[in-house]
Design an enzyme around this catalytic site. Structure first.
Site, PDB file in Angstrom:
ATOM      1  N   HIS A 263       0.870  -1.132   0.104  1.00 31.05           N
ATOM      2  CA  HIS A 263      -0.033  -0.097  -0.059  1.00 31.05           C
ATOM      3  C   HIS A 263       0.929   1.307   0.073  1.00 31.05           C
ATOM      4  O   HIS A 263       0.598   1.959  -0.946  1.00 31.05           O
ATOM      5  CB  HIS A 263      -0.906  -0.112   1.021  1.00 31.05           C
ATOM      6  CG  HIS A 263      -1.911   1.105   1.507  1.00 31.05           C
ATOM      7  ND1 HIS A 263      -3.214   1.053   1.072  1.00 31.05           N
ATOM      8  CD2 HIS A 263      -1.615   2.517   1.865  1.00 31.05           C
ATOM      9  CE1 HIS A 263      -3.692   2.455   1.122  1.00 31.05           C
ATOM     10  NE2 HIS A 263      -2.722   2.906   1.651  1.00 31.05           N
ATOM     11  N   GLU A 264       1.739   1.208   1.101  1.00 36.41           N
ATOM     12  CA  GLU A 264       2.667   2.573   1.023  1.00 36.41           C
ATOM     13  C   GLU A 264       3.615   2.665  -0.145  1.00 36.41           C
ATOM     14  O   GLU A 264       3.891   3.664  -0.804  1.00 36.41           O
ATOM     15  CB  GLU A 264       3.735   2.573   2.371  1.00 36.41           C
ATOM     16  CG  GLU A 264       2.640   2.360   3.785  1.00 36.41           C
ATOM     17  CD  GLU A 264       1.451   3.476   3.852  1.00 36.41           C
ATOM     18  OE1 GLU A 264       1.706   4.471   3.035  1.00 36.41           O
ATOM     19  OE2 GLU A 264       0.577   3.247   4.430  1.00 36.41           O
ATOM     20  N   HIS A 267       1.796   4.551  -2.837  1.00 34.49           N
ATOM     21  CA  HIS A 267       1.976   6.192  -2.628  1.00 34.49           C
ATOM     22  C   HIS A 267       3.106   6.567  -3.121  1.00 34.49           C
ATOM     23  O   HIS A 267       3.401   7.681  -3.485  1.00 34.49           O
ATOM     24  CB  HIS A 267       1.687   6.290  -1.011  1.00 34.49           C
ATOM     25  CG  HIS A 267       0.259   6.414  -0.698  1.00 34.49           C
ATOM     26  ND1 HIS A 267      -0.618   7.101  -1.094  1.00 34.49           N
ATOM     27  CD2 HIS A 267      -0.137   5.630   0.468  1.00 34.49           C
ATOM     28  CE1 HIS A 267      -1.578   6.847  -0.382  1.00 34.49           C
ATOM     29  NE2 HIS A 267      -1.686   5.891   0.577  1.00 34.49           N
ATOM     30  N   GLU A 293      -4.715   7.994  -2.789  1.00 33.19           N
ATOM     31  CA  GLU A 293      -5.176   6.736  -2.423  1.00 33.19           C
ATOM     32  C   GLU A 293      -5.137   5.629  -3.746  1.00 33.19           C
ATOM     33  O   GLU A 293      -5.352   4.483  -3.621  1.00 33.19           O
ATOM     34  CB  GLU A 293      -6.346   6.784  -1.660  1.00 33.19           C
ATOM     35  CG  GLU A 293      -6.830   5.725  -0.641  1.00 33.19           C
ATOM     36  CD  GLU A 293      -5.726   5.568   0.621  1.00 33.19           C
ATOM     37  OE1 GLU A 293      -5.021   6.400   0.667  1.00 33.19           O
ATOM     38  OE2 GLU A 293      -6.021   4.505   1.115  1.00 33.19           O
TER      39      GLU A 293
END
Lengths: 500, 500
Positions: A263-264, A267, A293
């Site tokens: 997830h990170e 980003h 997101e």
């Protein structure tokens, strides 16, 4: 044009301060010694005041006026910079200084009272603060200006420029109409995945090695970032050559680190691949919370929970934890990491039910700002909505209305970004498939470079040069819609739970 | 008094910027990703310019004038702050801005040319830069003001307020008179320690654990600091609650990490134990390079190379590296870590010969600024002095005149601090023995709290409130002298090498 030079130097200086502040925050969260925190907070405070001072100065106002009246004569980067800085100037300047200061104190106090209230599971402690925070935000909205009698749009626009309740009502409504019955069918399905093997002991250092493997595969540039461990994972883009991520290692649930890291990384890929032309400017960051997101969720869900991705990686994972996964089939593993189950806590929710958690918050925020919903009624409203949408009812405030810190900090209008990100991601995925019809094959080969390059071309490189809906429309040829996400969820969960 | 408030706020702001810059430097050296370095350097440059601007502003000058004419009415902390800031103001302000800017470029270029010259072992490449750097410093000295026809004193005063060639000539002369023959006797002694066991493979993680053990024992506060690994060890006091140290792990020579860690810990204990009254002010740091070095060398030499210290710690060390040390007696170990041998490279020198390396540099600097020594003659002068003092002659420039970066950066007057630190430390040790006659016993028990407390009382807590020689005199009742250091070296090396 002399003013242009002066203006760019001015904003680069603000940006430099912001970068220094960003590093101090990163440091505070990754291992700064606790006895230095008070003094460090003073330092952060000093630099932040300086930035605020510059952001609201008469000097800036004069430059903005002059440049604003000649927008057409400016190159596109300067023009967008002027627009972004002007928006921030207006936001900051329209609030009387003493009211803003009181608000900073209120929310700071609010966050600590919220913490206590959550611990004691007692909304009544937090109630007076939340009421005051909502009132203050209503006042701020009136300062900023209400368009079309829709105060909540003003708040939405802060996090997702151009987003409105009109758009959200439609797509959220569509989404809810499909998700609620799907979640119900899943709950009733006899084909529930086995999950017991997920919770065995997986040593931290092995999880870390696996995280590094995955990050390299996704295209995270370790010469432009680093991975650390923190209690709450995050990504921070200090500059495009220094985009750091953190993850959390739970030795009894490896999913926290793996999916947190992916997830990170999503980003981080955004921030690492912003065009070098924007370096040092406030445009050198993601354009909105929702688009940001969309990148993290694209990787977490469409890559990280994709069966083809695990075709390439499951053996490696088994190698790091042979006792845990040696005897578990790839199919069982995949079903387990895609388990869906209605639950009370947003941050623990799976991808199917997650949007419902967001819609509940969205409806409450809209009710507070556009309707006549009262803060005192929120626990009841919250619980009723959970029962209606998710079929579960919180038994206390801690697992209900008090679970998130956002409102204590005054962040109204932020929650929708989480669901918007998923919607954007699903639309980007559908568009990507036209250019990369072999997407699944790429995942299965661990060859994710083309995926990153596509996203860089359509999203990353633009930084804040384009608005969220501009990015979406140019990349997909469509406006915001729920179709692709609904199709994805119905296909995937239908398959895993063998529905129909 | 309103100006006092305003002045203190002003210097606290400068200090806040300096702290932020300090963290960015720490970060650059401990793991910042390389692609972010250019932009980070811009940020550091922006903040540094801001500090320089504040340090030389008319606003500051006005406050300094007003406060300076009422010094007696100020409390002692404000008074010392005014004095320190005034000195820095004068230093900065007396140099014309364009000359200073040219000098920054010159030394920056000088450092990179020095690096190349060292690599190629060719002084002629570096010569024009060094000549220009020396010339510029001579000019700066004339701007700052020469007292008693002694330009070099002006440079000394920059690093060691109050220090003069008159004092140094005497103590260095005394020291040299004793060390040179002692080193000669050691070289001729038949009793040379065995050292082969020092260079076995000692895994990094075990060295790290041992470093942590030692740091705790010395009283390093991990709630006010952290230990990291870097190519060149250093300590940095960001604020008194955040004093970080680094060490270097050489898996084939454990001494690098152990003595490096102890050395940096000495610096860190100083900064961690400065009085809280000075927090946020420029006084909240060590008073001079020499006093700072006295703390690191006190711990490195008087504690870390003390046989009693190893009575307590040798078994632990053996536990971390049983194959390396299991069969080595404590006596052999102690002799090995105290081996003395004349060598060419300062940073690899042992404690006995180290001061000679410094004196050579001191005499050259003095010759350049007070005498008629010429830059072109330095390689020859350097080599002759090494032969005379240490009995070894460099065979090329890289292991001679080009070994240190200091002069390339324009740091003239800095080198003496290293030897001064050792002198101060030996005097402090002698004074400490009067209050703590059981010093050796404390070391043998691993009970170093009283040692730290004594140093905190006499040195640490004062920060920059007292000048170096004030600290020394108040703590020891004596001025600078070589007696204690000579006695220490003669006793210790006489014993280890069984001289006479």
């Amino acid at each position: 044009m002399e003013t242009t030079e002066k203006f760019l130097d001015y904003v680069k200086k603000m940006q430099a301060y912001t970068e220094a502040i960003g590093l101090m925050y990163w440091d505070l969260r990754t291992g700064a010694p606790k006895k230095g925190v008070d003094q460090r907070s003073q330092v952060i405070g000093t630099l932040s005041s300086e930035v605020f001072g510059m952001q609201t100065s008469d000097e800036l106002a004069t430059m903005l006026d002059e440049l604003g009246s000649n927008l057409d004569s400016l190159d596109s980067i300067t023009r967008k910079t002027v627009e972004k800085v002007k928006k921030e100037y207006d936001m900051s300047k329209k609030i009387p200084a003493d009211e803003y200061k009181a608000y900073v104190i209120l929310t700071s106090k609010g966050e600590s009272v919220w913490e206590e209230a959550k611990e004691k599971s007692d909304f009544s402690l937090f109630y007076p603060y939340l009421k005051e925070i909502v009132e203050t935000n209503k006042r701020f909205v009136s300062y900023w200006g209400v368009k079309d009698d829709n105060p909540y749009n003003t708040l939405l626009d802060e996090y997702e420029p151009g987003m409105t309740t009109e758009i959200l009502d439609e797509v959220f409504g569509e989404l809810r109409k499909k998700i609620v019955p799907l979640a119900k069918k899943i709950a009733d399905s006899p084909n529930q995945p086995k999950t017991d093997f997920l919770f065995k002991h997986f040593p931290k250092d092995k999880q870390q090695q696996f995280s590094y493997d995955i990050l390299k595969q996704l295209g995270y540039d370790f010469d432009a970032g680093r991975l650390d461990a923190t209690v709450h994972p995050f990504a921070t883009g200090l500059n495009r050559g220094d985009v750091r991520i953190t993850t959390k290692y739970d030795e009894n649930d490896f999913r926290t680190a793996v999916f947190g890291t992916i997830h990170e990384c999503g980003h981080a890929l955004y921030e690492q691949n912003i065009s070098a032309d924007l370096e040092g400017l406030p445009l050198s960051t993601g354009t909105s919370m929702g688009i940001h997101e969309s990148q993290s969720l694209f990787y977490e869900n469409f890559v990280g929970r994709n069966e083809n991705f695990w075709k390439h990686n499951y053996e490696t994972l088994q190698g790091y934890a042979p006792e845990q996964f040696g005897a578990v089939s790839a199919e069982d593993f995949l079903a387990a990491i895609n388990e869906s189950k209605s639950s009370l806590i947003r941050i623990e929710a799976d991808e199917l039910t997650y949007p419902l958690h967001i819609m509940i918050r969205y409806e409450i925020e809209k009710g507070l700002f556009n309707g006549d919903m009262k803060v005192e009624d929120l626990p009841q409203i919250w619980n009723d909505k959970y029962e209606e949408y998710l079929g579960v009812r919180p038994s206390n405030d801690a697992e209900g209305i008090l679970q998130d810190v956002h409102w204590a900090g005054g962040a109204f209008g932020y929650f929708p970004s989480y669901a918007l990100g998923f919607l954007y991601a699903s639309q980007l995925k559908a568009a990507m498939l036209k250019d990369l019809p072999n997407f699944d094959e790429l995942c299965a080969n661990g060859d994710l470079e083309p995926v990153k390059n596509w996203l860089t071309d359509k999203v990353h490189r633009h930084g804040s040069m384009k608005k969220p809906l501009e990015i979406l429309t140019e990349a997909t040829g469509e406006g915001l819609n729920a179709t692709h996400l609904v199709e994805y969820l119905e296909e995937k969960y239908g398959r895993i739970y063998q529905l129909d």
